[in-house]
Design a protein around this motif. Structure first.
Motif, PDB file in Angstrom:
ATOM      1  N   SER A   1       0.860  -1.341  -0.049  1.00  0.00           N
ATOM      2  CA  SER A   1       0.014   0.159   0.019  1.00  0.00           C
ATOM      3  C   SER A   1       0.854   1.371  -0.004  1.00  0.00           C
ATOM      4  N   GLN A   2       2.169   1.086   0.232  1.00  0.00           N
ATOM      5  CA  GLN A   2       3.014   2.305   0.275  1.00  0.00           C
ATOM      6  C   GLN A   2       3.990   2.460  -1.039  1.00  0.00           C
ATOM      7  N   VAL A   3       4.185   1.399  -1.607  1.00  0.00           N
ATOM      8  CA  VAL A   3       5.186   1.597  -2.836  1.00  0.00           C
ATOM      9  C   VAL A   3       4.379   1.845  -3.866  1.00  0.00           C
ATOM     10  N   GLU A   4       5.018   2.385  -4.895  1.00  0.00           N
ATOM     11  CA  GLU A   4       4.488   2.767  -6.116  1.00  0.00           C
ATOM     12  C   GLU A   4       4.911   1.960  -7.241  1.00  0.00           C
ATOM     13  N   GLY A   5       3.944   1.743  -8.291  1.00  0.00           N
ATOM     14  CA  GLY A   5       4.260   0.702  -9.402  1.00  0.00           C
ATOM     15  C   GLY A   5       4.375  -0.694  -9.103  1.00  0.00           C
ATOM     16  N   PHE A   6       4.991  -1.262 -10.068  1.00  0.00           N
ATOM     17  CA  PHE A   6       5.199  -2.492  -9.928  1.00  0.00           C
ATOM     18  C   PHE A   6       6.293  -3.059  -9.378  1.00  0.00           C
ATOM     19  N   HIS A   7       6.226  -4.120  -8.795  1.00  0.00           N
ATOM     20  CA  HIS A   7       7.599  -4.775  -8.192  1.00  0.00           C
ATOM     21  C   HIS A   7       7.374  -6.339  -8.288  1.00  0.00           C
ATOM     22  N   SER A   8       8.490  -7.115  -8.501  1.00  0.00           N
ATOM     23  CA  SER A   8       8.563  -8.340  -8.596  1.00  0.00           C
ATOM     24  C   SER A   8       8.562  -8.988  -6.924  1.00  0.00           C
ATOM     25  N   ALA A   9       8.189  -9.987  -6.794  1.00  0.00           N
ATOM     26  CA  ALA A   9       8.209 -10.754  -5.529  1.00  0.00           C
ATOM     27  C   ALA A   9       9.719 -10.618  -4.732  1.00  0.00           C
ATOM     28  N   GLN A  10      10.631 -10.946  -5.637  1.00  0.00           N
ATOM     29  CA  GLN A  10      11.988 -10.778  -5.205  1.00  0.00           C
ATOM     30  C   GLN A  10      12.412  -9.136  -4.412  1.00  0.00           C
ATOM     31  N   GLU A  11      11.767  -8.365  -5.383  1.00  0.00           N
ATOM     32  CA  GLU A  11      12.105  -6.731  -4.884  1.00  0.00           C
ATOM     33  C   GLU A  11      11.409  -6.484  -3.738  1.00  0.00           C
ATOM     34  N   LEU A  12      10.114  -6.915  -3.476  1.00  0.00           N
ATOM     35  CA  LEU A  12       9.297  -6.785  -2.190  1.00  0.00           C
ATOM     36  C   LEU A  12      10.005  -7.291  -1.252  1.00  0.00           C
ATOM     37  N   HIS A  13      10.537  -8.443  -1.202  1.00  0.00           N
ATOM     38  CA  HIS A  13      11.005  -9.170  -0.033  1.00  0.00           C
ATOM     39  C   HIS A  13      12.354  -8.503   0.226  1.00  0.00           C
ATOM     40  N   ALA A  14      13.133  -7.852  -0.763  1.00  0.00           N
ATOM     41  CA  ALA A  14      14.272  -7.248  -0.426  1.00  0.00           C
ATOM     42  C   ALA A  14      13.970  -5.936   0.296  1.00  0.00           C
ATOM     43  N   MET A  15      12.805  -5.376   0.040  1.00  0.00           N
ATOM     44  CA  MET A  15      12.354  -4.130   0.481  1.00  0.00           C
ATOM     45  C   MET A  15      11.854  -4.388   2.071  1.00  0.00           C
ATOM     46  N   LEU A  16      11.331  -5.606   2.267  1.00  0.00           N
ATOM     47  CA  LEU A  16      10.895  -5.852   3.742  1.00  0.00           C
ATOM     48  C   LEU A  16      12.247  -6.025   4.327  1.00  0.00           C
ATOM     49  N   ARG A  17      12.949  -6.608   3.978  1.00  0.00           N
ATOM     50  CA  ARG A  17      14.530  -6.982   4.764  1.00  0.00           C
ATOM     51  C   ARG A  17      15.048  -5.472   5.148  1.00  0.00           C
ATOM     52  N   GLU A  18      15.018  -4.825   3.919  1.00  0.00           N
ATOM     53  CA  GLU A  18      15.637  -3.420   4.429  1.00  0.00           C
ATOM     54  C   GLU A  18      14.688  -2.632   5.467  1.00  0.00           C
ATOM     55  N   ARG A  19      13.516  -2.991   5.606  1.00  0.00           N
ATOM     56  CA  ARG A  19      12.735  -2.240   6.525  1.00  0.00           C
ATOM     57  C   ARG A  19      12.990  -2.977   8.069  1.00  0.00           C
ATOM     58  N   GLY A  20      13.728  -4.151   7.888  1.00  0.00           N
ATOM     59  CA  GLY A  20      14.055  -4.746   9.099  1.00  0.00           C
ATOM     60  C   GLY A  20      12.914  -6.090   9.350  1.00  0.00           C
ATOM     61  N   GLU A  21      11.903  -5.924   8.687  1.00  0.00           N
ATOM     62  CA  GLU A  21      10.927  -7.061   8.668  1.00  0.00           C
ATOM     63  C   GLU A  21      11.698  -8.358   8.300  1.00  0.00           C
ATOM     64  N   ARG A  22      11.524  -9.321   9.092  1.00  0.00           N
ATOM     65  CA  ARG A  22      11.922 -10.603   8.827  1.00  0.00           C
ATOM     66  C   ARG A  22      10.855 -11.336   8.175  1.00  0.00           C
ATOM     67  N   VAL A  23      10.750 -11.455   6.810  1.00  0.00           N
ATOM     68  CA  VAL A  23       9.699 -12.258   6.346  1.00  0.00           C
ATOM     69  C   VAL A  23      10.347 -13.246   5.181  1.00  0.00           C
ATOM     70  N   GLY A  24      10.117 -14.541   5.391  1.00  0.00           N
ATOM     71  CA  GLY A  24      10.797 -15.451   3.990  1.00  0.00           C
ATOM     72  C   GLY A  24      10.276 -15.074   2.916  1.00  0.00           C
ATOM     73  N   LEU A  25      10.884 -15.466   1.945  1.00  0.00           N
ATOM     74  CA  LEU A  25      10.771 -15.212   0.647  1.00  0.00           C
ATOM     75  C   LEU A  25       9.561 -16.415   0.002  1.00  0.00           C
ATOM     76  N   THR A  26       9.494 -17.342   0.667  1.00  0.00           N
ATOM     77  CA  THR A  26       8.292 -18.466   0.249  1.00  0.00           C
ATOM     78  C   THR A  26       7.144 -17.690   0.838  1.00  0.00           C
ATOM     79  N   THR A  27       7.093 -16.967   1.904  1.00  0.00           N
ATOM     80  CA  THR A  27       6.020 -16.181   2.401  1.00  0.00           C
ATOM     81  C   THR A  27       5.473 -15.194   1.705  1.00  0.00           C
ATOM     82  N   VAL A  28       6.363 -14.539   1.055  1.00  0.00           N
ATOM     83  CA  VAL A  28       6.110 -13.271   0.128  1.00  0.00           C
ATOM     84  C   VAL A  28       5.339 -13.803  -1.145  1.00  0.00           C
TER      85      VAL A  28
END
Lengths: 136, 136
Positions: free
Chosen positions: B23-50
């Motif tokens: 809900s916060q990012v603009e435009g299209f992103h791949s699953a891997q990109e989203l996963h990386a963004m979450l990691r940068e935010r310090g959210e610990r979420v597995g790629l599989t879960t994404v």
DNA sequence: GCGTTTTTGACAATCGTTCTCATTTTCAGA
DNA sequence: TCTGAAAATGAGAACGATTGTCAAAAACGC
């Protein structure tokens, strides 16, 4: 790169085999399917070559490429000119459809937003009469 | 399978994180990109879960999925209702476009051929003004 | 034929995505 | 609040389509 342009494009047994096969089969098939068909015919063609040839044909606009939601890309020899596909979700039966109105609409919308060099992809998915009947 | 239906759907930290990010990012992103963004935010979420979460959201129609010709699928939270995308080939800048005429045309064509339960995908690709300018 | 250039193809490598399964979390009911 | 069954997670393995590698083979102008 694989698609020489100013250079010579050579005729090879393998390329002919792929082209011939495409002109004989109906509907869409994956590269792997086409490769398997060639093997059954006794044609000895490598999978890599099938991929390369299909890609070259697609680049040249001689065949259609479709990427269905859940799988690999499918290739098909089809009529000249720009058109779209109406595909049955269940059995894959495909109808080529033309929509001049859509073409011009897409170009117009793109132009309105300042986009140039415009292309588009459109695919319609549905359930064909036969498959709908079999479902009840 | 991963999308419980008649069963309970549970609220988890990971699901919220993915939904919030979308809900916060603009435009299209791949699953891997989203996963990386979450990691940068310090959210610990597995790629599989994404992947699982995105798929569930897509199935539910809450997000858009796009499969550009040459790559992985891209996800985007976008406005409700059916619409299409005008995407810049170079920079990815995306505009949502609506085309009621196209919708009805697609339905009509499908019906003419006896297809029911119709859906369609339409994407327009072009070069946006900025990128066209940078090319000369 | 000859030689240069393209093409081929077996195999490895890549890359996105899905599967596995043991561990953790959720949540309804006691 | 505690408890336990069911659902969700995640690390890594597995998978499958596609692309890269590179030495050997084929094509074609001369």
């Amino acid at each position: 790169m694989n698609a020489p342009q100013g250079t010579a494009a050579r005729n090879t047994r393998q390329r002919s085999a792929v082209a011939t096969l495409l002109s004989q089969v109906e509907g869409f098939h994956s590269a792997q399917e086409l490769h398997a068909m060639l093997r059954e015919r006794g044609e000895r063609v490598g999978l890599t070559t099938v991929y390369r040839t299909l890609q070259a044909l697609a680049d040249a606009g001689d065949i259609d490429v479709m990427r269905p939601p859940g799988g690999e890309q499918l290739f098909r020899r089809c009529s000249d000119g720009h058109h779209h596909h109406l595909v049955c979700r269940t059995c894959g039966r495909t109808v080529e459809v033309a929509g001049p109105a859509v073409e011009s609409w897409a170009d117009r919308v793109a132009a309105q937003h300042g986009y140039v060099d415009v292309s588009h992809t459109l695919e319609i998915f549905g359930t064909c009469r036969g498959c709908a009947a079999n479902r009840g």
